[in-house]
Design an enzyme around this catalytic site. Structure first.
Site, PDB file in Angstrom:
ATOM      1  CD  GLU A 127     -23.692  24.691  -8.762  1.00  0.00           C
ATOM      2  OE1 GLU A 127     -24.120  24.052  -7.792  1.00  0.00           O
ATOM      3  OE2 GLU A 127     -24.196  25.749  -9.147  1.00  0.00           O
ATOM      4  CG  HIS A 244     -20.828  28.458  -0.807  1.00  0.00           C
ATOM      5  ND1 HIS A 244     -19.775  28.923  -1.564  1.00  0.00           N
ATOM      6  CD2 HIS A 244     -21.749  27.983  -1.690  1.00  0.00           C
ATOM      7  CE1 HIS A 244     -20.061  28.725  -2.849  1.00  0.00           C
ATOM      8  NE2 HIS A 244     -21.248  28.151  -2.948  1.00  0.00           N
ATOM      9  NE  ARG A 290     -21.365  23.935  -2.268  1.00  0.00           N
ATOM     10  CZ  ARG A 290     -22.574  24.382  -2.483  1.00  0.00           C
ATOM     11  NH1 ARG A 290     -23.423  24.539  -1.486  1.00  0.00           N
ATOM     12  NH2 ARG A 290     -22.963  24.711  -3.696  1.00  0.00           N
ATOM     13  CG  HIS A 351     -24.345  27.876   1.483  1.00  0.00           C
ATOM     14  ND1 HIS A 351     -24.830  29.055   0.960  1.00  0.00           N
ATOM     15  CD2 HIS A 351     -24.610  26.909   0.563  1.00  0.00           C
ATOM     16  CE1 HIS A 351     -25.365  28.810  -0.230  1.00  0.00           C
ATOM     17  NE2 HIS A 351     -25.270  27.514  -0.482  1.00  0.00           N
ATOM     18  NE  ARG A 386     -27.619  22.153   0.177  1.00  0.00           N
ATOM     19  CZ  ARG A 386     -27.203  22.986  -0.767  1.00  0.00           C
ATOM     20  NH1 ARG A 386     -27.311  22.661  -2.039  1.00  0.00           N
ATOM     21  NH2 ARG A 386     -26.667  24.148  -0.446  1.00  0.00           N
TER      22      ARG A 386
HETATM   23  C1  SIN Z   1     -23.964  28.126  -5.359  1.00  0.00           C
HETATM   24  O1  SIN Z   1     -24.443  28.746  -6.307  1.00  0.00           O
HETATM   25  O2  SIN Z   1     -22.764  27.938  -5.226  1.00  0.00           O
HETATM   26  C2  SIN Z   1     -24.878  27.617  -4.306  1.00  0.00           C
HETATM   27  C3  SIN Z   1     -25.592  26.446  -4.792  1.00  0.00           C
HETATM   28  C4  SIN Z   1     -25.997  25.576  -3.644  1.00  0.00           C
HETATM   29  O3  SIN Z   1     -25.743  25.873  -2.496  1.00  0.00           O
HETATM   30  O4  SIN Z   1     -26.542  24.510  -3.912  1.00  0.00           O
END
Ligand code: SIN
Length: 530
Positions: A127, A244, A290, A351, A386
C-alpha cells in the site's frame, strides 16, 4: 465548548454493576484488550454502542501491516511509519508498534484468523508509502471482517466475556483525577445506568461522522474523545484528520471504501478526461502518501469541474481483480460498475483521526484509571499522517500493552461502589434542536471549512458555527442522537481550534494559506478542558 456532563443524573438512584475491567468499544482494540484481560483472570465487561460488529474494524479492507516478509524488517517498517507521519511521530511509540506488532499478529493467527496465503507463504500486499510488501489480508479485501469474526468469537464464546450491546457511554465518572467508572444509557430499557471499575479502557474509535463524506460507519461520532475531554483528560493532535483518497463516489454520500491495496496492485487514477495525473504530483504517483493523493484528486476535480475521478484497473487481469478484491468487485457490480471494463468513480472521504485522547506508551491517559487504545487514543504513533494498514496493528499492540500495564500496577478489585454519589442537576430540560438536521449541517460545514483544504477564513467561519451552538451546553441531552450531536460538536470545535492554531501544513492538516511545513511547528497541540 462543553459542559461537564451531557445529562442530569444521580448515581445513587441508578442500577449499577462493578467489574475489574470495563471496556468501551468492540473493534479490534477493545476486543483484543478484553481477550487479554480475561486471560489474565480479570472479570471483564465490554460495552458497545450498537452491535458488536458495528465497528470500523469490520469494514477494514486493505489489511494489517507487519514486518514479516523475507526482505522486510521492523526497522524498515519504522522508517516508513516515521516518514508518513511527517516528522511528528513519537519514535519510541513507533518502535514499539513495529517490533511488538508481528507477535500480536501471530497471536491473531493462533486464534484462527485466516490471512491469505500464496502457497505456504503469507500473501503480502503493498500500500501507499510502504517500501515493502507487508500487508496481511484476508479473503482478499475483507481483512477487518475476518479479524472481527475471530475476536468476537474469542471474547463471547471462548472467554465468555459479557458484551452489552446498545449501551451508549454518556460520561466518565472522575473524582480528584481518578476514573471510577462511567454513566451509560441502555437503549433497550431507555434508562441510564452505572458501571463502576478501577480500570476503564476506552476503545470507542474516532470521529469520522464529523464529515459529510466518510468511510466510517454511522456510530463513529467521537463519543470517547468528547467524554474524556469533558472529564478533564488531555486530547492531542486533533487537527490531523486523514482523508482516504478513494471512497466510492457512485451515489451521493456513499462512503464505501475502495482499498488502497487496489492502487497497490497497480490501479491507476485518471481524471474525468481519462488522463493519468498522480505522476505530476509525486514520484510515488498513486502510492504517494494519502494526503498528497487526496490533494491531487481535489485539484483534478476542480480543473475538470467534476466531483470525482476514476480508479482504473481495466489493464489488470480480470481474474486478479475479482479474486484479490471480491468485496469491492461485488459492491461495484451491484451498482452497475464493472471494474474489469470501466474506471471506478472515487472521491476522498474522511477516514481516520490521528489525534485523540493523549496516552503514554502503555495506554494510560492523564486521568488515573482511564486508558485508551485504537483510534480514540493518541500515543503519537501515527504523527501527522498514519501509514496505511497501521491502524489495526496499533489497536492490537497498545490494547495489549494496557493489559500488561494494568496487571503490573493495578489491583483490579476495589470497593469503588463506596465512592458512589456522583450527581449532576445543572442542565435545563428541553429539546431545542433536531439532532439529525444539526448533524447534517455540521457535517457539510466541516467538509467545506475543516476538510482536506483549510484556510484561516474558513476555520474562523467554522468557529462561528460552533459559537452559534453554545446554548446547547446548558440543555440536558436525554437520548443517543442528542448525545451524539453534542459529542460531534465538541470534537469538531477542538479539531477546528487546533487547525486554526497550526499555521503550517503537515500530514493530514493542510493550510492553503500556510502551505509549507515549518520546523517550529514540530510539536503537538494538546487541549484540556479549563
Ligand atoms: C485501505 O484498505 O485502503 C484502508 C487501509 C487503512 O486505512 O489502513
Amino acid at each position: 465548548m462543553s459542559a461537564r456532563y451531557l445529562t442530569n443524573f444521580d448515581t445513587n438512584h441508578l442500577s449499577s454493576e462493578e467489574v475489574d475491567v470495563l471496556i468501551v468499544g468492540s473493534g479490534i482494540a477493545g476486543l483484543y484488550a478484553a481477550y487479554k484481560a480475561a486471560r489474565s483472570g480479570a472479570q471483564v465487561l465490554v460495552l458497545t454502542k450498537r452491535t458488536v460488529e458495528d465497528t470500523c474494524t469490520e469494514r477494514a479492507q486493505g489489511g494489517i501491516a507487519a514486518a514479516i516478509g523475507e526482505t522486510d524488517s521492523p526497522l524498515l517498517h519504522f522508517e516508513d511509519t516515521l516518514a508518513a507521519g511527517a516528522d511528528l511521530c513519537d519514535p519510541e511509540a513507533v518502535e514499539i508498534l513495529v517490533s511488538e506488532g508481528p507477535e500480536c499478529v501471530g497471536e491473531l493467527v493462533h486464534l484462527g484468523t485466516r490471512f491469505d496465503r500464496m502457497g505456504s507463504e503469507w500473501a503480502l500486499g503493498r500500500e501507499g508509502a510502504h517500501s515493502q510488501n507487508r500487508i496481511l489480508h484476508a479473503s482478499g479485501d475483507a481483512t477487518g471482517a475476518e479479524i472481527q469474526r475471530v475476536l468476537s468469537l474469542q471474547v463471547r464464546e471462548e472467554q465468555k466475556i459479557p458484551v452489552l450491546e446498545r449501551h451508549f457511554v454518556v460520561d466518565l465518572l472522575v473524582r480528584e483525577g481518578r476514573c471510577f467508572g462511567l454513566l451509560a444509557y441502555d437503549e433497550a430499557r431507555h434508562r441510564l445506568c452505572v458501571f463502576w471499575s478501577n480500570v476503564v479502557i476506552m476503545a470507542s474509535g474516532g470521529a469520522g461522522q464529523l464529515y459529510a463524506h466518510t468511510t466510517n460507519p454511522e456510530v463513529v461520532t467521537g463519543d470517547g474523545i468528547a467524554a474524556a475531554y469533558r472529564a478533564g483528560a488531555d486530547v492531542m493532535d486533533l487537527e490531523f484528520v486523514q482523508f482516504h483518497p478513494t471512497a466510492l463516489a457512485a451515489r451521493d454520500g456513499c462512503s464505501f471504501l475502495i482499498s488502497e491495496a487496489v492502487r497497490g496492485e497497480g490501479g491507476i487514477l485518471r481524471n474525468a478526461r481519462g488522463e493519468r495525473f498522480m505522476v505530476e504530483y509525486h514520484p510515488a504517483a498513486e502510492l504517494a502518501p494519502r494526503d498528497v493523493v487526496t490533494r491531487g484528486i481535489l485539484s483534478e476535480m476542480e480543473s475538470t469541474g467534476q466531483s470525482l475521478v476514476y480508479l482504473d484497473v481495466t489493464h489488470l487481469p480480470p481474474e486478479l481483480v475479482h479474486s484479490r478484491f471480491p468485496n469491492i468487485t461485488r459492491t461495484c457490480l451491484s451498482l452497475g460498475i464493472d471494474p474489469a471494463k470501466e474506471g471506478i468513480p472515487v472521491a476522498p472521504a474522511a477516514h481516520y483521526f490521528m489525534g485523540g485522547i493523549k496516552t503514554d506508551l502503555q495506554g494510560a491517559t492523564s486521568i488515573r484509571g482511564l486508558y485508551a487504545c485504537g483510534e480514540v487514543a493518541c500515543a503519537g504513533v501515527h504523527g501527522a499522517n498514519r501509514l496505511a494498514s497501521n491502524s489495526l496493528l496499533d489497536g492490537l499492540v497498545f490494547g495489549s500493552r494496557i493489559v500488561e500495564r494494568v496487571l503490573r500496577e493495578n489491583p483490579y478489585r476495589s470497593n469503588v461502589k463506596r465512592l458512589s454519589g456522583f450527581l449532576n442537576r445543572s442542565l435545563e430540560p428541553g429539546k431545542p434542536v433536531n439532532p439529525m438536521i444539526l448533524r447534517l449541517e455540521l457535517q457539510k460545514m466541516m467538509l467545506e471549512q475543516v476538510g482536506p483544504l483549510r484556510t484561516a477564513d474558513g476555520l474562523s467561519r467554522a468557529l462561528s458555527f460552533f459559537d452559534g451552538q453554545r446554548y446547547l451546553t446548558g440543555v440536558c441531552a436525554e437520548e443517543p442522537s442528542s448525545f451524539e450531536i453534542r459529542n460531534l460538536i465538541t470534537v469538531g470545535e477542538l479539531v477546528t481550534g487546533a487547525a486554526l492554531a497550526r499555521t503550517e501544513s503537515r500530514g493530514g492538516h493542510y493550510r492553503q494559506d500556510y502551505p509549507c511545513r515549518l520546523e517550529h511547528w514540530r510539536k503537538h497541540i494538546i487541549f484540556r478542558r479549563h
